[in-house]
Design a protein around this motif. Structure first.
Motif, PDB file in Angstrom:
ATOM      1  N   THR A  16       3.410  -0.041   4.658  1.00 20.26           N
ATOM      2  CA  THR A  16       2.909   0.933   3.692  1.00 20.26           C
ATOM      3  C   THR A  16       4.038   1.880   3.336  1.00 20.26           C
ATOM      4  O   THR A  16       4.752   2.346   4.216  1.00 20.26           O
ATOM      5  N   ALA A  20       0.854  -1.183   0.000  1.00 21.59           N
ATOM      6  CA  ALA A  20       0.000   0.000   0.000  1.00 21.59           C
ATOM      7  C   ALA A  20       0.886   1.228   0.000  1.00 21.59           C
ATOM      8  O   ALA A  20       2.036   1.181   0.430  1.00 21.59           O
ATOM      9  N   ASN A  24      -7.111   6.497   0.676  1.00 14.55           N
ATOM     10  CA  ASN A  24      -6.400   5.729   1.698  1.00 14.55           C
ATOM     11  C   ASN A  24      -6.320   6.442   3.053  1.00 14.55           C
ATOM     12  O   ASN A  24      -5.250   6.648   3.601  1.00 14.55           O
ATOM     13  N   SER A  62      -4.402   4.759   6.099  1.00 12.93           N
ATOM     14  CA  SER A  62      -2.961   4.977   6.177  1.00 12.93           C
ATOM     15  C   SER A  62      -2.648   6.400   6.590  1.00 12.93           C
ATOM     16  O   SER A  62      -1.644   6.661   7.245  1.00 12.93           O
TER      17      SER A  62
END
Lengths: 351, 274
Positions: free
Chosen positions: A61, A33, A273, A276
């Protein structure tokens, strides 16, 4: 013609090679990610060591960075506001408040941040409405040459002293600390943020004795180096740069108080996202990251449980006494008066 | 010229239209629109702000002074260079070009070393027992810096203009009884007027648009149009205000070019005969 044909053939081989190798490398590395962060790009090697690498380890990530000064990055956010690619933005407070008014950033759900309650009060909601969380703080003090100035400077008022005439530099009004300069001049001479007239009058009087209005801290550093300037109000984050000049300099927390600036971290409206994004903000505020960045003199911490040795603390905005002396500004008010004050500064002071 | 030759112009024209004409027109048009409707507001804002007016008049004043100084210093020097032996001429022309080949930032910083409080001039003054004076961040510093920057652009067209005057024109005028002053006004100036026009245009427009030199030597208190534009665009994010400054700069250079051509056109008729 022969040559051209060979060249085209070679170009095709190279393209084919590049294409396959990209596909291969994408296939080899596991799909991770990604989250895009907009920030300044100062001390990137230390930022990578303390934030980027540890974030990949903990959250699997990757962080992509969009780098630049406040104004450039804000312009890019405006241009991409319909379909943002960036999730998180770090800005100086005057720019963050602009982003807030333009709807570019959205309120943060602070219950999703584990580290939120460990922050100093003033770092929790500096923009009001939870549009941003403070991740570092820097004070606004005065620096002077101890070898050139006999009587120590202790206050803002001292900048008007005769022995400093023609040796003082002030920040330009368009800098982060520009409007704070007007407020501090007003406080020094009996006014305040709501009554800035006396500050404008006094600054207009000082103007002839100001060498120049600096636009960047690096500009001020060279003004000190060239012996052009003996005293100037400075943001704390430039203090390290000034110390590197090896000039005999002293930092003063003025009697009138030091303005504290809080750089903020915010989530972009409609950002991709967001999970995150929250992870990143929490990571940025964690004790480990805050401590590591303080020990490398990158950012002063916004939580009280960060311990820094005394010789490093000197270069940061740190410690109970210094933190208690800080004055925090109402950035909403500042943005309201900004264009009037800039115009008035240009008319009355910078002439 | 064969007809297909016109097609050779297409690539260059396309580049100019795409990269220059189009953005410039968009820029110009956008300065008249605020929130979708036509308005003069950004122009009246510019005119009503005394800071903008000061920047405008400072720009015109400095550009004019630098252009005049460049003529005063460059004209005799160009004449001298065109009259010496070939070997020395090559060396001197190389010296004229040299400042153009140094980085403008480095070149401007060298002025900080000379004009600074602890610079060459002030050290000399204090050694002689005088008080040091503030030379940097004044209009004087900006004029000196810009003159240094642009004097090659004045001298190069003048040198080539002087080189094109046949060697026997001046003796011919003398033999016909012209005085030194007459030779200067009625022979030399008309024959070099094209070089003067080009030089003055380059220097004046250069001064109006220069950014690095006024920013470093004038600082944020002696704003010129270029530094004002930068302030508007990159610190205040006031794009329409910045556009107005850009349009004003562009208009100023157009007007200046017209005036320069008119003024020098007076001398244009060859040998003072019309």
């Amino acid at each position: 013609m022969q040559k051209l044909a060979t060249f085209v053939k070679r170009a095709c081989y190279v393209t084919a090679f590049l294409a396959t190798s990209t596909v291969m490398s994408a296939a080899i590395s596991p799909a991770r990610a990604q989250v895009a962060i907009s920030t300044w790009g100062f001390n990137m090697d230390l930022i990578n060591e303390h934030i980027t690498d540890t974030f990949v380890e903990q959250f699997n990530t990757e962080i992509l960075y969009d780098l630049g000064n406040n104004a450039d990055r804000l312009t890019r956010l405006q241009l991409r506001s319909d379909s943002p690619e960036i999730s998180v933005v770090e800005l100086a407070p005057t720019f963050a408040i602009r982003a807030m008014r333009e709807g570019l950033i959205e309120p943060i759900d602070t219950s999703r941040l584990e580290n939120y309650n460990t922050l100093y009060d003033w770092a929790q909601d500096p923009l009001t409405g939870n549009y941003g969380v403070g991740f570092t703080v820097y004070s606004y003090g005065i620096v002077y040459r101890t070898d050139m100035v006999d009587e120590p400077i202790t206050s803002w008022q001292d900048l008007w002293r005769d022995d400093l005439a023609g040796r003082v530099s002030l920040p330009n009004v368009t800098t982060t600390q520009g409007l704070a300069t007007i407020i501090m001049a007003s406080r020094a001479w009996g006014g305040d943020a709501e009554n800035p007239d006396v500050g404008f009058e006094q600054l207009a009087e000082l103007s002839d004795d100001v060498v120049t209005f600096y636009a960047r801290s690096s500009e001020l550093v060279s003004l000190f180096q060239q012996g052009e300037v003996w005293a100037a109000p400075v943001l704390r984050f430039a203090w390290g740069q000034l110390l590197d000049t090896d000039l005999p300099l002293a930092w003063v927390a003025p009697e009138e108080g030091s303005v504290g600036f809080v750089n903020t971290i915010s989530i972009i409206s409609g950002a991709p996202n967001t999970d995150s994004a929250y992870d990143y903000i929490d990571h940025r505020l964690s004790q480990d990251v805050q401590t590591a960045l303080a020990l490398d003199i990158v950012d002063s911490p916004v939580r009280s449980d960060v311990t820094v040795p005394a010789e490093l603390a000197e270069q940061l905005t740190y410690g109970e006494a210094e933190i208690d002396n800080l004055i925090f500004l109402d950035y909403n008010y500042l943005l309201d008066v900004e264009s009037d004050w800039i115009e008035r500064w240009n008319e009355e002071i910078a002439r | 010229m064969p007809r297909w030759a016109w097609s050779l112009v297409i690539p260059a024209t396309a580049v100019l239209v795409l990269a220059f004409v189009l953005p410039l027109s968009l820029l110009f048009a956008s300065s008249f629109f605020a929130e979708g409707s036509f308005t003069w507001a950004s122009y009246t804002d510019f005119l009503s702000s005394s800071a903008s007016r000061r920047a405008y008049f400072r720009t015109v004043r400095i550009a004019t002074l630098v252009t005049l100084a460049a003529i005063a210093l460059g004209y005799p020097a160009a004449y001298a260079i065109s009259r010496i032996t070939m070997r020395w001429r090559v060396v001197l022309i190389a010296l004229v070009i040299l400042p153009l080949m140094t980085n403008p930032v480095a070149r401007t910083f060298s002025w900080l070393v000379i004009l600074g409080r602890e610079g060459l001039i002030n050290n000399l003054l204090t050694a002689l027992g005088a008080q040091s004076v503030r030379l940097l961040y004044t209009e004087g510093a900006m004029i000196v810096g810009l003159l240094h920057l642009f004097i090659p652009l004045m001298m190069l067209p003048l040198i080539s203009a002087f080189e094109n005057i046949p060697q026997d024109v001046v003796p011919a005028a003398q033999s016909l009884g012209a005085s030194q002053a007459q030779i200067f006004v009625r022979v030399l100036i008309p024959l070099t007027i094209e070089g003067l026009t080009i030089g003055a245009t380059l220097v004046f427009t250069g001064c109006v648009t220069a950014y690095v030199t006024p920013a470093i030597l004038g600082g944020s208190r002696r704003l010129m149009l270029s530094t004002l534009l930068h302030q508007r665009a990159s610190t205040m994010l006031d794009w329409s205000g910045a556009t107005v400054v850009a349009v004003v700069m562009f208009a100023t250079t157009l007007v200046a070019i017209t005036i320069i051509r008119r003024v020098f056109g007076v001398f244009r008729s060859p040998l003072g005969l019309s």
